[in-house]
Design a protein around this motif. Sequence first.
Motif, PDB file in Angstrom:
ATOM      1  N   GLY A  95      -0.445  13.010   6.268  1.00 28.88           N
ATOM      2  CA  GLY A  95      -1.656  13.254   7.035  1.00 28.88           C
ATOM      3  C   GLY A  95      -2.752  12.250   6.787  1.00 28.88           C
ATOM      4  O   GLY A  95      -3.486  11.875   7.708  1.00 28.88           O
ATOM      5  N   ILE A  96      -2.875  11.752   5.558  1.00 30.12           N
ATOM      6  CA  ILE A  96      -3.953  10.811   5.248  1.00 30.12           C
ATOM      7  C   ILE A  96      -3.779   9.502   6.005  1.00 30.12           C
ATOM      8  O   ILE A  96      -4.746   8.798   6.297  1.00 30.12           O
ATOM      9  N   GLY A  97      -2.530   9.187   6.345  1.00 27.47           N
ATOM     10  CA  GLY A  97      -2.266   7.963   7.091  1.00 27.47           C
ATOM     11  C   GLY A  97      -2.788   7.996   8.513  1.00 27.47           C
ATOM     12  O   GLY A  97      -2.908   6.955   9.156  1.00 27.47           O
ATOM     13  N   MET A  98      -3.119   9.191   8.999  1.00 28.82           N
ATOM     14  CA  MET A  98      -3.611   9.342  10.365  1.00 28.82           C
ATOM     15  C   MET A  98      -5.129   9.282  10.452  1.00 28.82           C
ATOM     16  O   MET A  98      -5.692   9.331  11.547  1.00 28.82           O
ATOM     17  N   GLU A 134       6.839   3.622   9.464  1.00 31.74           N
ATOM     18  CA  GLU A 134       7.232   4.177   8.168  1.00 31.74           C
ATOM     19  C   GLU A 134       6.032   4.313   7.235  1.00 31.74           C
ATOM     20  O   GLU A 134       5.932   5.282   6.472  1.00 31.74           O
ATOM     21  N   SER A 135       5.124   3.346   7.299  1.00 28.95           N
ATOM     22  CA  SER A 135       3.935   3.415   6.451  1.00 28.95           C
ATOM     23  C   SER A 135       3.114   4.658   6.772  1.00 28.95           C
ATOM     24  O   SER A 135       2.670   5.385   5.867  1.00 28.95           O
ATOM     25  N   ILE A 136       2.911   4.907   8.053  1.00 34.74           N
ATOM     26  CA  ILE A 136       2.152   6.088   8.464  1.00 34.74           C
ATOM     27  C   ILE A 136       2.881   7.367   8.040  1.00 34.74           C
ATOM     28  O   ILE A 136       2.277   8.291   7.469  1.00 34.74           O
ATOM     29  N   GLN A 137       4.166   7.447   8.303  1.00 34.52           N
ATOM     30  CA  GLN A 137       4.925   8.664   8.002  1.00 34.52           C
ATOM     31  C   GLN A 137       4.951   8.961   6.510  1.00 34.52           C
ATOM     32  O   GLN A 137       4.800  10.112   6.086  1.00 34.52           O
ATOM     33  N   MET A 145       0.825  -1.197   0.000  1.00 34.62           N
ATOM     34  CA  MET A 145       0.000   0.000   0.000  1.00 34.62           C
ATOM     35  C   MET A 145       0.870   1.263   0.000  1.00 34.62           C
ATOM     36  O   MET A 145       0.586   2.243  -0.702  1.00 34.62           O
ATOM     37  N   THR A 146       1.947   1.233   0.771  1.00 30.60           N
ATOM     38  CA  THR A 146       2.837   2.394   0.852  1.00 30.60           C
ATOM     39  C   THR A 146       3.576   2.616  -0.464  1.00 30.60           C
ATOM     40  O   THR A 146       3.694   3.759  -0.944  1.00 30.60           O
ATOM     41  N   ALA A 147       4.062   1.527  -1.055  1.00 32.21           N
ATOM     42  CA  ALA A 147       4.754   1.649  -2.345  1.00 32.21           C
ATOM     43  C   ALA A 147       3.806   2.198  -3.408  1.00 32.21           C
ATOM     44  O   ALA A 147       4.190   3.051  -4.229  1.00 32.21           O
ATOM     45  N   GLY A 148       2.564   1.734  -3.401  1.00 32.98           N
ATOM     46  CA  GLY A 148       1.580   2.254  -4.349  1.00 32.98           C
ATOM     47  C   GLY A 148       1.316   3.735  -4.145  1.00 32.98           C
ATOM     48  O   GLY A 148       1.171   4.490  -5.115  1.00 32.98           O
ATOM     49  N   TYR A 149       1.261   4.153  -2.886  1.00 36.69           N
ATOM     50  CA  TYR A 149       1.027   5.568  -2.592  1.00 36.69           C
ATOM     51  C   TYR A 149       2.203   6.426  -3.072  1.00 36.69           C
ATOM     52  O   TYR A 149       2.004   7.503  -3.654  1.00 36.69           O
TER      53      TYR A 149
END
Length: 375
Positions: free
Chosen positions: A329-332, A322-325, A248-252
């Motif tokens: 902001g959307i990760g929160m 790392e995924s959140i960071q 998901m993070t790589a896609g973002y």
Amino acid sequence: MDLELTDEQRELAQTVGRMMKEHYDAEKRDVVLKSELGYSDEMWGRYAELGALALPFAEEVGGAGMGFGEVAVVLEEFGKALALEPYISTVLLAGGLIDAAGSDEQKAELLGGIGEGSRKVAFAAQEPGSRYDVSAPQTKASGSGEAYTVSGEKQGVLGGDSADTLIVSAAVDGEVGLFIVDANGAGVTKSALKQADGFGAANVLLSDAPAQRLGSGDASAIITKAVDVATAGLCAEAVGAMESALTMTAGYLNTRVQFGRPIGVNQALQHRASDMYASLELAKSMALFARLAATSYGENSHRDIVAAKIQINECAKHIAEESIQMHGGIGMTMEYPIGHFAKRLTVIARSFNDQDGLIEELASAGGLLAASAEV
């Protein structure tokens, strides 16, 4: 030693993976999470139809006669989808206790019910003030033969909110015994609660609750093994959750455009994503280590599973943070899935024991590798 999945395990992984992608995407999971039950009875029925609830149990009691390797495959796929159903608490934890300690009649009734999806069972062990120590319960049992009563207080019973039956640890005749209690019967008061990751649990008050003893003799070693196997299951689930979080993070990074180009072209972010991948591969290796220890449970299996869980907790913390960071902001936000993966990984790291307790336990055992020095 062949460390690859068998053809049957690969097919099982593909089947479960397809089912979860079709019926358990982020939007559908959100509906389940906000429902009154907090899990999906429909999906529980699908797991039963697939045979996933009966995997580790003998064919004589309605099981599939397979092993922990197949269970780990299922749990990894569940981790990728953040499945909310009480699989570990029913199949591995309570089911493991019943399988190890129960009489033939008890196994046939309870494991048969678990396998067909008609019965959910939870292990009530932790008590107020005991933290993660379940070796010396203050809950008391009295009686003999088929007639026992159990009195005491249990807290944070994983899957206890949905359980039809409880397996309760209690002191009896100077031993630690296991007792079958109707979760909705006389003398039982349940207070349902939700963990931070949305999974269900319960606090349970037992007041002369009618009970049947599960097997006989001291159950301390049986409890240790069941918790170890459930911990190895959490390791497999964590790997699935970490893999989804990284994907998901790589896609973002590849789709979030800033200043006219994807933020993933930033070399610093590429390096951080590479470090996440390294953590995932390390976690996979340690989950395999735990799987082997649980599959062929022996003298060093407890130590090996503790060691694996310590490292997987570190990898999970790294990937979750790392995924959140990197999502910013959307990760929160609760509406975006990545935060739910971080929550689940955080709770997994504190299930059955926390990191400090695991490290202390491994140190007491002399570490994973024996100390040596050349003279």
